[in-house]
Design an enzyme around this catalytic site. Structure first.
Site, PDB file in Angstrom:
ATOM      1  N   GLY A  62      33.106  12.069  24.474  1.00  0.00           N
ATOM      2  CA  GLY A  62      33.020  11.758  23.059  1.00  0.00           C
ATOM      3  C   GLY A  62      33.279  10.278  22.850  1.00  0.00           C
ATOM      4  O   GLY A  62      33.707   9.571  23.768  1.00  0.00           O
ATOM      5  N   TYR A  63      33.027   9.836  21.639  1.00  0.00           N
ATOM      6  CA  TYR A  63      33.165   8.419  21.304  1.00  0.00           C
ATOM      7  C   TYR A  63      34.181   8.224  20.202  1.00  0.00           C
ATOM      8  O   TYR A  63      34.065   8.806  19.128  1.00  0.00           O
ATOM      9  CB  TYR A  63      31.805   7.838  20.901  1.00  0.00           C
ATOM     10  N   LEU A  64      35.182   7.390  20.496  1.00  0.00           N
ATOM     11  CA  LEU A  64      36.152   6.998  19.479  1.00  0.00           C
ATOM     12  C   LEU A  64      35.562   5.929  18.567  1.00  0.00           C
ATOM     13  O   LEU A  64      35.982   5.782  17.424  1.00  0.00           O
ATOM     14  CB  LEU A  64      37.433   6.466  20.147  1.00  0.00           C
ATOM     15  N   ASN A  83      23.805   7.362  25.276  1.00  0.00           N
ATOM     16  CA  ASN A  83      24.645   8.541  25.053  1.00  0.00           C
ATOM     17  C   ASN A  83      25.288   8.514  23.676  1.00  0.00           C
ATOM     18  O   ASN A  83      25.366   9.539  22.999  1.00  0.00           O
ATOM     19  CB  ASN A  83      25.714   8.650  26.139  1.00  0.00           C
ATOM     20  N   GLU A 143      34.473  10.742  17.123  1.00  0.00           N
ATOM     21  CA  GLU A 143      33.443  10.894  16.108  1.00  0.00           C
ATOM     22  C   GLU A 143      32.694  12.196  16.370  1.00  0.00           C
ATOM     23  O   GLU A 143      32.729  12.751  17.474  1.00  0.00           O
ATOM     24  CB  GLU A 143      32.475   9.702  16.173  1.00  0.00           C
TER      25      GLU A 143
END
Length: 157
Positions: free
Chosen positions: A30-32, A146, A84
């Protein structure tokens, strides 16, 4: 210390890479932060976890700053809960071809059906062997990043 990632990305034409693969891993990430100038990614790969910061790509999309550090899986799990919207899941196959190793990502979930191969290089014009299963180059096409796939998954294309 400079951390420069140089890679090229391609679509994959068939599942022939699977028979040549030397390793298969399951990844959840996942992406912060997915700001265009920087991304901050949390990844769990099998029983290991990492936090990664990437800078913006050059004009060709082949190179950018990358910093990565191992973190405990428990911390990564907690951080993924803060990410996110849009957690990616995929299988990664490591496929040796000539003097290089391709990483072939077979996406799951909302990105199922998308299979992309990446090759890391020492310099941008480095020569490498292209296997028969390697398709169109998509290096620099932001739709295949990604971080972009978390916002607009392959099933919405």
């Amino acid at each position: 210390m400079e951390h420069l990632e140089i890679e090229r990305k391609f679509l994959v034409l068939s599942h022939a890479y699977k028979t040549a693969a030397r390793q298969k891993d399951r990844l959840v990430q996942g992406y912060l932060n997915t700001h265009p100038e920087r991304t901050v990614r949390v990844r769990i790969m099998n029983d290991k976890a990492f936090i990664t910061v990437k800078g913006p790509a050059n004009d060709a999309g082949t190179s950018r700053f990358e910093w990565e550090m191992n973190i405990p899986v428990e911390e990564a799990t907690n951080l993924i809960d803060l990410c996110e919207t849009g957690i990616l899941e995929k299988y990664r196959y490591r496929v040796p071809v000539g003097n290089h190793v391709f990483e072939v990502d077979e996406f799951l979930g909302e990105n199922k059906g998308l299979v992309v191969a990446e090759i890391e290089l020492q310099h941008e014009d480095e020569k490498f062997t292209k296997p028969e299963w390697l398709g169109e180059e998509v290096t620099g096409n932001k739709a295949y990043y990604n971080s972009a796939l978390t916002k607009k998954p392959f099933c919405q294309w």
